[in-house]
Design a protein around this motif. Sequence first.
Motif, PDB file in Angstrom:
ATOM      1  N   TYR A   1     -94.274 -11.481  66.436  1.00  0.00           N
ATOM      2  CA  TYR A   1     -95.416 -12.146  66.155  1.00  0.00           C
ATOM      3  C   TYR A   1     -95.663 -13.452  67.108  1.00  0.00           C
ATOM      4  CZ  TYR A   1     -97.563  -9.735  62.059  1.00  0.00           C
ATOM      5  OH  TYR A   1     -97.932  -8.860  61.521  1.00  0.00           O
TER       6      TYR A   1
ATOM      7  N   ILE B   1    -103.986 -21.749  70.708  1.00  0.00           N
ATOM      8  CA  ILE B   1    -102.941 -20.637  70.373  1.00  0.00           C
ATOM      9  C   ILE B   1    -101.852 -20.639  70.522  1.00  0.00           C
ATOM     10  CG2 ILE B   1    -102.625 -17.999  70.393  1.00  0.00           C
ATOM     11  CD1 ILE B   1    -105.666 -17.905  70.469  1.00  0.00           C
TER      12      ILE B   1
ATOM     13  N   THR C   1     -98.483 -13.977  69.877  1.00  0.00           N
ATOM     14  CA  THR C   1     -99.110 -15.137  69.673  1.00  0.00           C
ATOM     15  C   THR C   1     -99.284 -16.071  71.078  1.00  0.00           C
ATOM     16  OG1 THR C   1     -98.748 -15.573  67.543  1.00  0.00           O
ATOM     17  CG2 THR C   1     -99.483 -17.500  68.616  1.00  0.00           C
TER      18      THR C   1
ATOM     19  N   GLY D   1     -98.321 -21.044  68.475  1.00  0.00           N
ATOM     20  CA  GLY D   1     -97.054 -20.036  68.492  1.00  0.00           C
ATOM     21  C   GLY D   1     -95.940 -20.882  68.575  1.00  0.00           C
TER      22      GLY D   1
END
Length: 289
Positions: free
Chosen positions: A121, A22, A125, A26
Amino acid sequence: MNHPTVVRNLRIWLPMLAGTAIYAFGIHFFLIPNQFMEGGLTGIALLLNYTLDIPPSYTTLILNIPLFYVGWRYFGGRTMLYTVVCTIALSVFLWLMERCIRLGWIVPFQTEHDFFLATLYAGVTIGTGLGLVFRFGGTTGGVDIIARIVNKKRGLSMGQIILMIDVLVIGSSYFYIAGEMILYTLVMVFISSRIIDFIQEGAYAAKAFTIITDHPEEISKKIGQELDRGATLFHAKGSYTKQAKEVVYCVVYRNEVRRMRILVRAIDPRAFMIVHDVQDVMGEGFKPE
């Protein structure tokens, strides 16, 4: 290796590897396309990418190698095993993201107007990825190792430590990227630090009630009957009245707070209640040790 050991190891390794994936996503999906920065060694790797076009998949691993020795001295073999594996996994996932973007399988989120949306976001993230890694005992190297050392020595939260270090590193990038992007980056880092603390410490957040009442037995019995919760009674004495009292202490989930208040008020409208935030609860009725 028996079955319970395999299951236990999978419950540790899978979330940490998912966190590194993740985090890598990101970086390539939100940070690099919008010229955002990061803190620590990842920030240095991004600067090298922006200025010299060196892929961060290589620099993140190379820059972390000297810190492995420092971490080994402080944390021992098991924790550093997590760190080394997570750092290598991060480089691998970064490389995979670079390949997927080059092949057109992933289209990065690049904006020319709504940078705040990208900032939001990106923070969620990045924070989610690092939070998963930290919660299960690993780090992705860099300032994560420094943050764990300070957390161990001084007791400061890792999110706060990383935030302070990141501000210093990001501030030093003023001469390399636009000032507006630095300001957006600081917002992103703050959001990610909050997400890190939430995932690491607050995923099982609950509320603790301290209740000073003249009906402790009745209230504790009702708590067991209606909420299926245990309660602890403490002996106390009023400083003004000098009268002996019993204090009821009970921990409940957040969605049980309203029922708890109604229950106590129905028995003793004059009860003195203090409601505390509880970040982690282990034991019967909550998460296991």
